[in-house]
Design an enzyme around this catalytic site. Structure first.
Site, PDB file in Angstrom:
ATOM      1  N   HIS A  20       2.475  -3.180   1.605  1.00  0.00           N
ATOM      2  CA  HIS A  20       2.907  -3.244   0.204  1.00  0.00           C
ATOM      3  C   HIS A  20       2.154  -4.315  -0.589  1.00  0.00           C
ATOM      4  CE1 HIS A  20       7.014  -1.124   1.180  1.00  0.00           C
ATOM      5  NE2 HIS A  20       5.993  -0.290   1.162  1.00  0.00           N
ATOM      6  N   THR A  43      14.604  -4.294   8.242  1.00  0.00           N
ATOM      7  CA  THR A  43      14.320  -3.381   7.132  1.00  0.00           C
ATOM      8  C   THR A  43      15.426  -2.340   7.040  1.00  0.00           C
ATOM      9  OG1 THR A  43      12.733  -1.805   6.203  1.00  0.00           O
ATOM     10  CG2 THR A  43      12.656  -2.084   8.585  1.00  0.00           C
TER      11      THR A  43
END
Ligand code: OAD
Length: 274
Positions: free
Chosen positions: A115, A215
């Site tokens: 990301h 996550t």
């Protein structure tokens, strides 16, 4: 390398939960909001076109928050494991905070930052990427560029480090040295394709052990990695504070705080294979 641990056999995916105990809010903890804006309103290409000052204020604040945070025992345990088992582990992170890198000054376990990175900016014209750890706005939202500690000294002394922070466009936003066009954070925004996907897919195709840490399993494509690894016959492990939607694809769920559970799990792995 310990017997039983093959080259490249372990793939670890981390998310915001691994940095939570370093003091960086996870996305779900923050309620998906920043100063009353939905995160999607400040983390999209459209938002940058509409209001680049708002977007640079948001990322300046994130740079400042990351700069005061320190890597925690979970980041450190991964580096120590990689040092003891060279080549066995690959790390993919969704995090942009740089804490994996700061736990790893010898660059033993360079993470694949799918990301992007808070300590990089990119020219909106030609795509050149620069190390850039300036917070262009202070906590009050005033223009006040200050250097943070997101870049290492060697990155700062490299030619790609952005020294030209005083270049400004329409009310104090940075311009690229290459094209003199607006710089944007080198972050994957909503609606954009994550970075390094071909490399990640190759790793997922050959992993024997896939470990997901901190996550929520809500954001794709990363949320699909457990299923992909399970699909090729890898063993799958999830370390998280709470259950995640991919339960059907998890062989071993370890519930708890990353700072404790990551080290415990990696030690057990070494003793199982030792
Ligand atoms: P989330 O905030 O969605 O999820 C963090 C997860 O970590 C949650 O499931 C928490 O229960 C867990 N958690 C919190 N503290 C923990 C701790 N101390 N130890 C272990 N687990 C803990 O964060 P991500 O899954 O990383 O994307 O979010 C994925 C992506 O969504 C982010 O990379 C970001 C966001 O949109 C982009 O910016 C492109």
């Amino acid at each position: 390398m310990k017997p039983g641990l093959n080259l490249n056999s372990i793939v670890v995916l981390t998310g915001a939960g691994i940095s939570a105990e370093s003091g960086i809010s996870t996305f779900r903890d923050a309620g998906g909001l920043w100063e009353g804006h939905r995160i999607e309103e400040v983390a999209t290409p459209e938002a940058f076109e509409r209001d680049p000052i708002l977007v640079w204020r948001f990322y300046s604040l994130r740079r400042l928050n990351a700069a005061i945070a320190k890597p925690n025992p979970a980041h450190q345990a991964l580096v120590e494991f990689a040092a003891a088992n060279p080549g066995a582990m690959n790390l993919i992170t969704q995090n942009v905070d740089g804490l994996h890198q700061r736990a790893d000054e010898r660059e033993i376990l360079s993470p694949i930052c799918m990301h992007g990175s808070l300590n990089q900016s990119r020219c909106t014209d030609c795509g050149s990427v620069y190390f850039d750890d300036f917070a262009y706005f202070d906590l009050q939202g005033n223009y006040a560029p200050t250097q943070t500690v997101l870049c290492s000294t060697s990155q700062r002394s490299s030619s790609e480090y952005l020294h030209h922070y005083k270049l400004e466009y329409s009310k104090f936003l940075p311009l690229s040295p290459c094209c003199r066009m607006p710089l944007r954070p080198h972050i994957v925004w909503f609606g954009e394709v994550p970075l390094h996907m071909p490399k990640i897919e190759r790793l997922l195709d050959s992993t024997q052990l896939f470990v997901s840490i901190g996550t929520s399993g809500l954001v794709y494509p990363a949320a699909g990695f457990l299923q992909a690894a399970k699909g090729i016959g890898a063993r799958t492990v999830c370390i998280n504070k709470e259950e995640i939607p991919q339960a059907a694809f998890i062989d071993e769920f370890i519930q708890g705080a990353a700072t404790i559970k990551v080290r415990e799990f990696l030690s057990s792995l070494e003793s199982r294979n030792g």
